[in-house]
Design an enzyme around this catalytic site. Sequence first.
Site, short mmCIF file in Angstrom:
data_model
loop_
_atom_site.label_atom_id
_atom_site.label_comp_id
_atom_site.label_asym_id
_atom_site.label_seq_id
_atom_site.Cartn_x
_atom_site.Cartn_y
_atom_site.Cartn_z
CG PHE A 39 -6.21 -3.76 3.84
CD1 PHE A 39 -6.42 -4.20 5.14
CD2 PHE A 39 -6.77 -4.50 2.81
CE1 PHE A 39 -7.18 -5.33 5.42
CE2 PHE A 39 -7.53 -5.63 3.07
CZ PHE A 39 -7.74 -6.05 4.38
CB ILE A 40 -5.48 3.28 4.04
CG1 ILE A 40 -4.97 4.39 3.11
CG2 ILE A 40 -5.80 3.85 5.42
CD1 ILE A 40 -6.01 5.46 2.81
CD GLU A 63 -1.82 -2.38 1.32
OE1 GLU A 63 -0.71 -2.66 1.81
OE2 GLU A 63 -2.68 -3.25 1.04
CG HIS A 121 -12.13 -7.16 5.41
ND1 HIS A 121 -11.57 -8.03 6.31
CD2 HIS A 121 -11.47 -7.34 4.23
CE1 HIS A 121 -10.61 -8.72 5.70
NE2 HIS A 121 -10.53 -8.32 4.45
#
Lengths: 352, 330
Positions: free
Chosen positions: A111-112, A85, A154
């Site tokens: 997931f950043i 990422e 998520h």
Amino acid sequence: MQKVHRMPVQNQFMTSYMETKGGKMMPILSYIQAVTQAMKEEMERDEKVFVLGEDVGVRGGVFRATEGLYEQFGESRVIDTPLAESAIAGVGIGAAMYGMRPVAEMQFADFILPAVNQIISEAAKMRYRSNNDWTCPITIRAPYGGGVHGALYHSQSIEAIFANQPGLKIVMPSSPYDVKGLLKAAIRDEDPVLFLEHKRAYRSIKEEVPDTDYTLPIGKADIKREGSDITIITYGLCVQWAIQAAEKLASEGIDVHILDLRTIYPLDQEAIKQAASKTGKVLLITEDNKEGSIIGEVAAIISEHCLFDLDAPVKRLAGPDVPAMPYAPPLEKEFMINQDKIEAAIRDLAEF
Amino acid sequence: MSENKHQKLGLSNQDLIEMYRVMLLARRIDERMWLLNRSGKIPFVVSCQGQEALQVAASFALNRSEDYVAPYYRDVGVVLSFGMTAKELMLQAFAKAEDPNSGGRQMPGHFGQKKNRMLSGSSPVTTQVPHAVGIALAAKMENKSIVSFVTLGEGSSNQGDFHEGLNFAAVQKLPVITMVENNKYAISVPLEKQVACEKISDRAIGYGMPGITVDGNDPLAVYEAVKQAADRARNGEGPSLIEAVSYRLTPHSSDDDDRSYRKREEVEQAKEKDGFHTFAAYLREQNILTDEKLEQMEQEIKEEINEATDYAESAPYASPESIYDFVYGN
């Protein structure tokens, strides 16, 4: 979730479009189709626009947000990147510095975090630290939010991490119409924009979206429903829950005003003040954990400017202060905002 | 007379004199900045001493009117080679409004100058590696024959952005040259506590790109390595990793005291191998540099630095209200 086919037309842009079209039917697009259409149109308009991210190419994205783009624009403009990422953000930043218009996709907002240094230390500060010599017109898209059995990693709302970084703009649209106009505006913006899309809205929210080229202003909130009794200020998917709750309560004689922030950083302070002062009773809603969320900042703006217009303490409805949303359905439901929770909060305020 | 090593690299005597002049300018600017710091005129210096030779040699192997550089904070030799002036560096040191790097917003050593294709840098190390890869990606998309050159220290080669950036560049076969300036120390931590591999360039194998370690005190060896990497890049053969080994002759910065972690003898020994001196010795052996020529260069550079210092010292700061400028473009 009950499908919302079109929101009440409170939107001046929508109104003018419908007038010019003389009431002709517009295509119905889902929230994610609006994402795709905005990117497609921008890539057709400007060859400097390109997409990069994990699985965005042949697969068309794990949510299918980039569906068809690889076929239309080829692998050099729809780039399947290695799974990393910080590089997705950092390579995008470099390309933006060169003069390209990258649209970087983070597969999930959760997931950043490996890219935070690139976004906060680099993209957000590029113009400022170079005294306006270099700029960084990158758009970083990421699906956020819960209600999809995504569990802890998520489902998160991560906007608060980025929402005190001058130089960065954060857009969180609530509807397909807004998605298209705001994403196109983000891609054309001269500064980095974090564009957060609610993943539960992707297929559950549909409405009429013009197939023409239009943008919506970043930095401006939007009144989604005019009302006189209670003001709701919120953003993203929560706007949809709020509209449903408002329509139900209208039959009970509670008239709800809804302000959709659209851009959650920097905030549209004037619109917040006006909306709060209009009814004197304010409900702020976010799906994020309550403490430290951006609605705390909205509350601070109201308390600084609107004290004498208030008829009740500002009320916050938010996710609980637990680390993240659990997987098991009853636990996930407990975390999520929904129409019932909003109705209850409105009734509380109405009775104050 | 020693063997002529530069002709077969395609370098003329005049090229070598130009290179040496930039090395000399970098060294003298750096020395002046320490004086200014110790006399209380500028708050901070982060030094290039010991690395000028390899920085200038690498830069001269590139196309300095088209290629992009993402320098790190010691790269005075790189930025001078790519067109930044002594005056501009002094404006940066004094944090004045006219500083082209940041208008006095950033600390010294945070270079950036768009007109010379020098990417703006920050303080968290190694973030510039993915940026350089992004430049190369964009250049490739636009079919431009541009090389993107990025530098960093050996400690920084442990950062995730190093790994992510090099891997990305290799997968996409991008024209990126990553040069690790191994000066043996990351502030106080020596090389053996930073990495367990024999050479930083060994890491290239893992990325699927050529990796080479060269003696950073031998500018011609650095030139050759960077030139070959640039040729490969322009031929579409992808990225390269170069490790240039030298030594940091000063403390990490003006706020550091290196006596607490390394012996004076070690520093003195390193000074004898300093590429800045060995290059001068080579030029003398080749009769390219004479005492007279050197004296003339020293004099010109001294005047240039005096002028730059005086100008920068008396130049205005940015106005306090300007702090609000350039947060956003619109």
